[in-house]
Design an enzyme around this catalytic site. Structure first.
Site, PDB file in Angstrom:
ATOM      1  N   CYS A  43     -43.964  35.807 -29.822  1.00  7.10           N
ATOM      2  CA  CYS A  43     -43.118  35.877 -28.441  1.00  7.10           C
ATOM      3  C   CYS A  43     -43.767  35.903 -27.373  1.00  7.10           C
ATOM      4  O   CYS A  43     -43.430  35.164 -26.175  1.00  7.10           O
ATOM      5  CB  CYS A  43     -42.383  37.266 -28.690  1.00  7.10           C
ATOM      6  SG  CYS A  43     -41.363  37.716 -27.101  1.00  7.10           S
ATOM      7  N   CYS A  48     -40.958  33.349 -26.566  1.00  4.69           N
ATOM      8  CA  CYS A  48     -40.155  33.775 -25.509  1.00  4.69           C
ATOM      9  C   CYS A  48     -40.574  33.786 -24.123  1.00  4.69           C
ATOM     10  O   CYS A  48     -39.693  33.193 -23.174  1.00  4.69           O
ATOM     11  CB  CYS A  48     -39.571  35.193 -26.064  1.00  4.69           C
ATOM     12  SG  CYS A  48     -39.496  35.291 -27.800  1.00  4.69           S
ATOM     13  N   LYS A  51     -41.792  30.169 -22.658  1.00  8.22           N
ATOM     14  CA  LYS A  51     -40.544  29.401 -22.505  1.00  8.22           C
ATOM     15  C   LYS A  51     -39.864  29.892 -21.393  1.00  8.22           C
ATOM     16  O   LYS A  51     -39.253  28.988 -20.826  1.00  8.22           O
ATOM     17  CB  LYS A  51     -39.814  29.496 -24.031  1.00  8.22           C
ATOM     18  CG  LYS A  51     -38.535  28.923 -24.238  1.00  8.22           C
ATOM     19  CD  LYS A  51     -37.267  29.692 -23.753  1.00  8.22           C
ATOM     20  CE  LYS A  51     -36.998  31.152 -24.134  1.00  8.22           C
ATOM     21  NZ  LYS A  51     -36.877  31.158 -25.427  1.00  8.22           N
ATOM     22  N   TYR A 181     -32.193  26.942 -31.800  1.00  2.84           N
ATOM     23  CA  TYR A 181     -32.269  27.559 -30.610  1.00  2.84           C
ATOM     24  C   TYR A 181     -33.738  26.648 -29.699  1.00  2.84           C
ATOM     25  O   TYR A 181     -33.310  26.512 -28.466  1.00  2.84           O
ATOM     26  CB  TYR A 181     -33.242  28.766 -30.868  1.00  2.84           C
ATOM     27  CG  TYR A 181     -32.375  29.973 -31.102  1.00  2.84           C
ATOM     28  CD1 TYR A 181     -32.160  30.818 -30.318  1.00  2.84           C
ATOM     29  CD2 TYR A 181     -32.118  30.065 -32.574  1.00  2.84           C
ATOM     30  CE1 TYR A 181     -31.402  32.078 -30.610  1.00  2.84           C
ATOM     31  CE2 TYR A 181     -31.418  31.266 -32.897  1.00  2.84           C
ATOM     32  CZ  TYR A 181     -30.893  32.206 -31.918  1.00  2.84           C
ATOM     33  OH  TYR A 181     -30.423  33.398 -32.394  1.00  2.84           O
ATOM     34  N   GLU A 185     -33.144  24.790 -26.068  1.00  6.41           N
ATOM     35  CA  GLU A 185     -33.665  25.354 -25.005  1.00  6.41           C
ATOM     36  C   GLU A 185     -34.781  24.269 -24.277  1.00  6.41           C
ATOM     37  O   GLU A 185     -34.836  24.211 -23.072  1.00  6.41           O
ATOM     38  CB  GLU A 185     -34.655  26.632 -25.407  1.00  6.41           C
ATOM     39  CG  GLU A 185     -33.563  27.776 -25.763  1.00  6.41           C
ATOM     40  CD  GLU A 185     -34.268  29.069 -26.044  1.00  6.41           C
ATOM     41  OE1 GLU A 185     -35.458  28.995 -26.671  1.00  6.41           O
ATOM     42  OE2 GLU A 185     -33.774  30.124 -26.249  1.00  6.41           O
ATOM     43  N   HIS A 438     -15.277  42.175  -9.407  1.00  5.89           N
ATOM     44  CA  HIS A 438     -14.850  40.848  -8.491  1.00  5.89           C
ATOM     45  C   HIS A 438     -15.731  40.441  -7.266  1.00  5.89           C
ATOM     46  O   HIS A 438     -15.841  41.385  -6.754  1.00  5.89           O
ATOM     47  CB  HIS A 438     -13.374  40.918  -8.111  1.00  5.89           C
ATOM     48  CG  HIS A 438     -12.627  39.826  -7.893  1.00  5.89           C
ATOM     49  ND1 HIS A 438     -12.140  38.659  -8.683  1.00  5.89           N
ATOM     50  CD2 HIS A 438     -12.140  39.209  -6.557  1.00  5.89           C
ATOM     51  CE1 HIS A 438     -12.084  37.650  -8.028  1.00  5.89           C
ATOM     52  NE2 HIS A 438     -11.728  38.039  -6.743  1.00  5.89           N
ATOM     53  N   GLU A 443     -16.083  39.359 -15.287  1.00  3.90           N
ATOM     54  CA  GLU A 443     -14.785  39.897 -15.357  1.00  3.90           C
ATOM     55  C   GLU A 443     -13.682  39.502 -16.339  1.00  3.90           C
ATOM     56  O   GLU A 443     -12.846  39.746 -16.603  1.00  3.90           O
ATOM     57  CB  GLU A 443     -14.223  40.135 -13.812  1.00  3.90           C
ATOM     58  CG  GLU A 443     -13.871  39.087 -13.238  1.00  3.90           C
ATOM     59  CD  GLU A 443     -13.206  38.942 -11.881  1.00  3.90           C
ATOM     60  OE1 GLU A 443     -12.374  39.957 -11.543  1.00  3.90           O
ATOM     61  OE2 GLU A 443     -13.796  38.091 -11.054  1.00  3.90           O
TER      62      GLU A 443
END
Ligand code: NDP
Length: 457
Positions: A43, A48, A51, A181, A185, A438, A443
């Site tokens: 990772c 992760c 990347k 994945y 990516e 908002h 939302e």
């Protein structure tokens, strides 16, 4: 005199191993951790973190284009890949030293070298200094996974994500084999940086296992951004040419490019660990079989994280490490709950998802689907032809929202919050009773009132 050198010897200093080790040490155990590469694991060193830094870097290309729609006049921005890579590497060095410090400050002994299990309570460590055997009451295997490439002729010419994070220069035309994945990516990142990117998938769509509306929306958005997706396509061989590589497909069909990357999944790192010698059960993929306490069939040997090949995500390995340390060394038995683990794909645009896909929910009963596809407000002025998708999957009998899916800017950040609601078993009425913020994209998740009357998937 203690019976063993250590109470716990961990093999592999990645996310899971480090967390399990430092917590166990904090609970009073004498802990050693063996690592033959850089502390931090996949990772932090090869996954992760680097990347995401490169994905951040690539996004500026889009931001500079979008800025023109908001009154900015920019010259042609200059990009320096080598500088991004060297800055990324500087950050990885910093993180490696942070991990080393965490281990030291928590009293964990870092043993540099390659570990091999020689008995239920012994591990041999080989390093340039020689070989030494250590004994431990408990051995924890957290060696993670490694890219797996199909054995086709010429596959040695292909790089994996490991090398893609270290390229000296950007390729002109990159072919990525795989649609999981890593493939999507890296495709988004390189495409935004101006590389011509083609993906080759053997299936009909990318991201197998994800909700079909995520798969459809992301593939559509990727194609709009200029990425080619070759579907139901199998590479038979790779040959080196004067200018790069030629990929042989069906019959005489070929694709020429100057870099080939394989992202065809990962396999557990169990080869050469000595597990077979002590009789630890593994599956056909080499994944270590464990029970709910991460214990193998050899009672002193445990395993967690990607080496068990279940949900291969960093936060899962970390949570497993927490449960392991509490159960084994804190008299506080913990069993991890694997339901509704959220996930993100840092594609361009990104994906956030938690809970069941529509297909999986339908296998459990009647469902109602709420979905919104829209052009994000930002792109009304930027002019970019980009759309977002948000979707709720609701079980009709319980009215619980069991799936929450999004493709679009900030999806990972948004879904992390909604994952709490899904984990807590929130109903659609509770979503509806929540006031929106908002103007945001998020939302939409609390303002979707119309069920989809009929749905393709
Ligand atoms: P994935 O398992 O996600 O995807 C593998 C891809 O390779 C699939 O598209 C699969 O196709 C294809 N494939 C497999 N074997 C072959 C073959 N022999 N020939 C052609 N195609 C093949 O693996 P990745 O390598 O992308 O990532 C590994 C793991 O790392 C992920 O599963 C995930 O757990 C983790 N990860 C998580 C990230 C995140 O959280 N954001 C980021 C990166 C990795 P098919 O669909 O047909 O099976």
């Amino acid at each position: 005199m203690a019976k063993f050198d250590y109470d716990l010897l961990t093999i592999g200093a990645g996310s899971g191993g480090v967390r399990a080790s430092r917590l166990s040490s904090g609970f009073g155990a004498r802990v050693g951790i063996i690592e033959n590469s850089r502390v931090g694991g996949t990772c932090v060193m090869r996954g992760c973190v680097p990347k995401k830094l490169l994905v951040y870097g690539s996004h500026f290309a889009l931001d500079f284009e979008d800025a023109r729609g908001f009154g900015w006049q920019l010259g042609e921005p200059l990009f320096d890949w080598a500088k991004l890579i060297s800055d990324k590497n500087r950050e990885l060095n910093r993180l490696e030293s942070v991990y080393g410090r965490i281990l030291r400050e928590n009293g964990v002994n870092h043993i540099e070298g390659t570990g091999r299990i020689t008995g239920p309570n012994t591990v041999e460590v080989t390093s340039p200094d020689g070989t030494k055997e250590y004994s431990a009451e408990k051995i924890l295997v957290t060696t993670g996974g490694w890219p797996h490439l199909p054995q086709i002729p010429g596959v040695e010419h292909a790089i994996t994500s490991n090398e893609a994070l270290e390229l000296e220069a950007l390729p002109k035309h990159l072919v990525i084999v795989g649609g999981g994945y890593i493939a999507v990516e890296f495709a988004g990142m390189f495409n935004a940086l101006g590389v011509k990117v083609e993906i080759i998938i053997r299936a009909g769509n990318i991201l197998r296992g994800f909700d079909d509306d995520i798969r459809d929306t992301l593939s559509e958005e990727m194609e709009k951004s200029g990425i080619t997706i070759n579907r139901e396509c199998v590479v038979r061989g790779i040959e080196q040419t004067a200018n790069g590589y030629s990929l042989r497909l069906h019959g005489t069909e070929t694709i020429e490019c100057d870099k080939v990357m394989y992202a065809t999944g990962r396999k557990p790192n169990t080869f050469g660990l000595g597990l077979d010698v002590v009789g630890v059960n593994m599956d056909d993929n080499g994944a270590i079989k464990v029970d709910e306490n991460y214990q193998t069939n050899v009672s002193s040997i445990f395993a967690l994280g990607d080496v068990t090949n279940r949900i291969n995500l960093t936060p899962v390995a970390i949570n497993e490490g927490v449960a392991f340390a509490n159960t084994q060394f804190n008299s506080n038995p913990m069993v991890m709950d694997y339901a509704a683990v959220p996930a993100a794909v840092f594609s361009t645009p990104p994906v956030g998802t938690v809970g069941l896909s529509e297909l999986d929910a339908r296998a459990q009963g009647e469902v109602d689907i709420y979905m919104s596809r829209f052009r994000p407000m930002k792109h009304t002025l930027s002019g970019r032809d980009a759309h977002s998708m948000m979707k709720l999957v609701v079980m009709r009998d319980s009215a619980k929202v069991v799936g929450c899916h999004m493709v679009g800017d900030d999806a990972p950040e948004i879904i992390q919050g909604f994952a709490v609601a899904i984990k807590a078993g929130a109903t659609k009425a509770q979503f509806d009773a929540t006031v929106g913020i908002h103007p945001t994209a998020a939302e939409e998740f609390v303002t979707m009132r119309e069920k989809l009357p009929e749905h393709g998937h």
